[in-house]
Design a protein around this motif. Sequence first.
Motif, mmCIF file in Angstrom:
data_model
loop_
_atom_site.group_PDB
_atom_site.id
_atom_site.type_symbol
_atom_site.label_atom_id
_atom_site.label_comp_id
_atom_site.label_asym_id
_atom_site.label_seq_id
_atom_site.Cartn_x
_atom_site.Cartn_y
_atom_site.Cartn_z
ATOM 1 N N SER A 105 46.487 -106.671 -21.708
ATOM 2 C CA SER A 105 46.386 -105.057 -21.791
ATOM 3 C C SER A 105 45.144 -104.798 -21.171
ATOM 4 O O SER A 105 44.012 -105.528 -20.549
ATOM 5 C CB SER A 105 45.233 -105.923 -23.611
ATOM 6 O OG SER A 105 44.459 -105.026 -23.353
ATOM 7 N N LEU A 106 45.011 -103.868 -20.565
ATOM 8 C CA LEU A 106 44.408 -103.139 -19.053
ATOM 9 C C LEU A 106 43.265 -101.612 -20.337
ATOM 10 O O LEU A 106 43.283 -101.764 -19.250
ATOM 11 C CB LEU A 106 45.181 -102.845 -18.247
ATOM 12 C CG LEU A 106 46.203 -103.066 -17.414
ATOM 13 C CD1 LEU A 106 46.879 -102.788 -16.417
ATOM 14 C CD2 LEU A 106 45.199 -104.749 -17.173
ATOM 15 N N GLY A 107 43.785 -102.026 -21.217
ATOM 16 C CA GLY A 107 42.531 -101.082 -21.942
ATOM 17 C C GLY A 107 43.254 -99.921 -22.199
ATOM 18 O O GLY A 107 44.191 -99.603 -22.936
ATOM 19 N N LYS A 108 42.699 -99.023 -22.718
ATOM 20 C CA LYS A 108 43.115 -98.143 -23.905
ATOM 21 C C LYS A 108 42.719 -96.438 -22.691
ATOM 22 O O LYS A 108 41.002 -97.036 -22.642
ATOM 23 C CB LYS A 108 42.741 -97.720 -24.651
ATOM 24 C CG LYS A 108 41.879 -97.500 -26.044
ATOM 25 C CD LYS A 108 41.899 -97.695 -26.710
ATOM 26 C CE LYS A 108 40.957 -97.398 -28.022
ATOM 27 N NZ LYS A 108 40.905 -97.314 -29.150
ATOM 28 N N ILE A 109 43.120 -95.454 -22.545
ATOM 29 C CA ILE A 109 42.712 -94.116 -22.528
ATOM 30 C C ILE A 109 43.262 -92.947 -23.351
ATOM 31 O O ILE A 109 43.979 -92.987 -24.378
ATOM 32 C CB ILE A 109 43.281 -93.663 -20.569
ATOM 33 C CG1 ILE A 109 44.349 -94.137 -21.072
ATOM 34 C CG2 ILE A 109 42.772 -94.727 -19.877
ATOM 35 C CD1 ILE A 109 45.322 -93.768 -19.707
ATOM 36 N N TYR A 119 45.902 -92.080 -28.421
ATOM 37 C CA TYR A 119 45.343 -92.440 -26.687
ATOM 38 C C TYR A 119 46.329 -93.193 -26.529
ATOM 39 O O TYR A 119 47.742 -93.778 -27.109
ATOM 40 C CB TYR A 119 44.403 -94.286 -27.570
ATOM 41 C CG TYR A 119 42.973 -93.739 -27.652
ATOM 42 C CD1 TYR A 119 41.775 -93.708 -26.940
ATOM 43 C CD2 TYR A 119 42.347 -93.441 -28.624
ATOM 44 C CE1 TYR A 119 40.297 -93.553 -27.259
ATOM 45 C CE2 TYR A 119 41.358 -92.735 -29.568
ATOM 46 C CZ TYR A 119 40.581 -93.075 -28.187
ATOM 47 O OH TYR A 119 39.383 -92.659 -28.745
ATOM 48 N N HIS A 121 47.786 -97.215 -24.762
ATOM 49 C CA HIS A 121 47.519 -98.955 -24.477
ATOM 50 C C HIS A 121 48.319 -98.769 -23.299
ATOM 51 O O HIS A 121 49.210 -98.770 -22.966
ATOM 52 C CB HIS A 121 47.834 -99.932 -25.745
ATOM 53 C CG HIS A 121 46.872 -99.013 -26.867
ATOM 54 N ND1 HIS A 121 45.773 -99.553 -27.323
ATOM 55 C CD2 HIS A 121 47.310 -97.968 -27.256
ATOM 56 C CE1 HIS A 121 44.867 -99.058 -28.400
ATOM 57 N NE2 HIS A 121 45.891 -97.664 -29.059
ATOM 58 N N THR A 168 47.499 -93.543 -13.610
ATOM 59 C CA THR A 168 45.857 -94.458 -14.737
ATOM 60 C C THR A 168 46.379 -96.257 -14.853
ATOM 61 O O THR A 168 45.045 -96.703 -14.481
ATOM 62 C CB THR A 168 45.727 -93.983 -15.507
ATOM 63 O OG1 THR A 168 45.686 -93.124 -15.366
ATOM 64 C CG2 THR A 168 43.895 -94.395 -15.890
ATOM 65 N N CYS A 169 47.800 -96.352 -15.400
ATOM 66 C CA CYS A 169 48.119 -97.524 -15.095
ATOM 67 C C CYS A 169 48.290 -98.707 -14.279
ATOM 68 O O CYS A 169 47.749 -99.485 -13.886
ATOM 69 C CB CYS A 169 49.374 -97.611 -16.541
ATOM 70 S SG CYS A 169 49.505 -99.352 -17.042
ATOM 71 N N TYR A 172 44.930 -99.364 -12.800
ATOM 72 C CA TYR A 172 43.735 -100.460 -13.586
ATOM 73 C C TYR A 172 45.269 -102.070 -13.449
ATOM 74 O O TYR A 172 44.796 -103.015 -13.119
ATOM 75 C CB TYR A 172 44.195 -100.589 -14.571
ATOM 76 C CG TYR A 172 43.034 -99.641 -15.365
ATOM 77 C CD1 TYR A 172 41.992 -99.920 -15.399
ATOM 78 C CD2 TYR A 172 43.282 -98.302 -15.965
ATOM 79 C CE1 TYR A 172 40.856 -99.569 -15.392
ATOM 80 C CE2 TYR A 172 42.582 -97.711 -16.173
ATOM 81 C CZ TYR A 172 41.098 -98.362 -16.144
ATOM 82 O OH TYR A 172 39.905 -96.956 -16.249
ATOM 83 N N HIS A 176 43.308 -105.222 -11.025
ATOM 84 C CA HIS A 176 43.557 -106.318 -11.889
ATOM 85 C C HIS A 176 44.271 -107.430 -10.775
ATOM 86 O O HIS A 176 44.049 -108.387 -10.532
ATOM 87 C CB HIS A 176 44.409 -106.208 -12.728
ATOM 88 C CG HIS A 176 44.615 -107.966 -13.688
ATOM 89 N ND1 HIS A 176 43.122 -108.179 -14.456
ATOM 90 C CD2 HIS A 176 45.285 -109.094 -13.713
ATOM 91 C CE1 HIS A 176 43.323 -109.752 -15.376
ATOM 92 N NE2 HIS A 176 45.020 -110.329 -14.977
#
Length: 183
Positions: A105-109, A119, A121, A168-169, A172, A176
């Motif tokens: 998981s790279l988070g949520k925006i 959001y 994910h 954005t993804c 990230y 990573h």
Amino acid sequence: MDWKTLSSEYLFKDDWLTARVDTCETPAGKIVSPYYVLEYRNWVNGVAIREDGMVIMIRQFRQGIGKTLLEIPGGTMDESDPSPLFAMQREMLEETGYEFRNWISLGKIAPNPASSNNYTHMFLATGGVKVREQQLDHNEDIEVVLMSIDELQQLVLENKLEQSLHVTCIFYALMHLGRLKMQ
């Protein structure tokens, strides 16, 4: 700084889009009306890397801007999806035909928090193996495109990808992977 919602009225409701008009009050007592909010289901997207290190991209037409775009796989969470990861795995298999060994998981925006409630994910999937052909929705026409991580990074650095949630993804994911290099 939080506003208080005094009232909400739905103007339109559909599976893909709901529009409402709110009347709000600021902490200073100012009434803000009308304030329009678009409600969407949450979205998922992911950078997908095959076992051989190639990145799986997709190309599809986007009616909103009237262009065919190069993107990463992703989509809308279904009401039956128990989690964002489940939704991403489902979307990845449907759009590309690949399954992946590892998921991060790279988070949520929040795509547009000023006027939308949902959001996105974000995920990084690695160890991809093709297990079947695509199973696309009736309105999807998706071409799978393979490229190296270096090629993907160059597209980002040259501002050649237009879908901001996907860029954005990718940022990230590159961070990573220790691959984000500014030239």
